[in-house]
Design an enzyme around this catalytic site. Structure first.
Site, mmCIF file in Angstrom:
data_model
loop_
_atom_site.group_PDB
_atom_site.id
_atom_site.type_symbol
_atom_site.label_atom_id
_atom_site.label_comp_id
_atom_site.label_asym_id
_atom_site.label_seq_id
_atom_site.Cartn_x
_atom_site.Cartn_y
_atom_site.Cartn_z
ATOM 1 C CB THR A 9 -2.255 1.213 2.772
ATOM 2 O OG1 THR A 9 -1.927 2.583 1.893
ATOM 3 C CG2 THR A 9 -1.976 0.219 1.892
ATOM 4 C CG ASP A 71 0.469 8.517 10.143
ATOM 5 O OD1 ASP A 71 0.116 8.742 9.102
ATOM 6 O OD2 ASP A 71 0.592 9.302 10.961
ATOM 7 C CG PHE A 154 4.907 6.919 -3.843
ATOM 8 C CD1 PHE A 154 4.309 7.284 -2.727
ATOM 9 C CD2 PHE A 154 5.450 5.814 -3.653
ATOM 10 C CE1 PHE A 154 4.261 6.503 -1.421
ATOM 11 C CE2 PHE A 154 5.808 5.124 -2.530
ATOM 12 C CZ PHE A 154 4.721 5.356 -1.518
ATOM 13 C CG HIS A 182 10.350 6.238 5.397
ATOM 14 N ND1 HIS A 182 10.692 6.149 4.007
ATOM 15 C CD2 HIS A 182 9.162 6.576 5.315
ATOM 16 C CE1 HIS A 182 9.944 6.822 3.348
ATOM 17 N NE2 HIS A 182 8.799 6.924 4.150
#
EC number: 3.6.1.66
Length: 202
Positions: A9, A71, A154, A182
């Site tokens: 990332t 993802d 964010f 999550h």
């Protein structure tokens, strides 16, 4: 096997959460930038799983390291699951999240409380040097708030309301968010998968 894990990332906000949760692994977790890697993987999968696995495998093949990739996104039931896998690109690649959030609030202006149900989804894939791939999923259920609230977190955090906590994820402390989010769920599941993998290595 190198004593580092690359997380695929370029999002520094994500890396803060990732490093906090994976800090007790025997491997150093580094970002692509820290590893000196500049690879753009085309996310053309149809699911969170397909995109995460593709990113992890492509970068692992080029580096020979253990690579993690995620993802993640927001699924809004009133919007038939949108923005989903297109969460980062919703409204345009360069559109700010203030604008993205307002776009969703505008779409839901006539939606009643139960119609505002939504969830954050995060899938994390691990690609290992021996070709093995594992993946895990984390989700948190909630609702789209009537307005954006909070300055923490964010992305879509200011509009994602968690009824059990009585606030949006942007109003939570970093510790609370990591405990229930999550991504926090998926990272802890991946940490268990990594430890299980390490245990069987020669």
């Amino acid at each position: 096997m190198k004593k580092q894990i690359i997380f695929a990332t370029k999002n520094q906000h994500k890396m803060i959460e990732i490093k906090e949760i994976l800090s007790d692994l025997p491997y150093k977790v580094v970002s692509m930038e820290e590893a000196g890697i500049d690879i753009d993987v085309v996310e053309d999968g149809h699911t969170f799983e397909e995109n995460a696995i593709k990113k992890a495998k492509e970068i692992a093949e080029k580096t020979g390291d253990i690579v993690l990739a995620d993802d993640s996104g927001l699924e809004v039931d009133y919007m038939n699951g949108e923005p989903g896998i297109y969460s980062a690109r919703f409204g345009g690649e360069t559109t700010t999240y203030d604008i993205k959030n307002q776009m969703i609030l505008d779409r839901l202006k006539n939606a009643k409380e139960k119609e505002r149900s939504a969830r954050f989804v995060c899938v994390i894939a691990a690609a290992f040097p021996d070709g093995e791939v594992r993946h895990v999923r984390g989700t948190i259920e909630g609702y789209i708030a009537d307005e954006a609230k909070g300055i923490g977190g964010f992305g879509y955090d200011p509009i994602f309301y968690v009824p059990e906590e009585g606030c949006t994820t942007a109003e939570m402390t970093a510790e609370k968010k990591n405990a229930i989010s999550h991504r926090g769920q998926a990272l802890r599941r991946m940490k268990d998968a990594l430890k299980a993998y390490f245990e069987v290595q020669p």
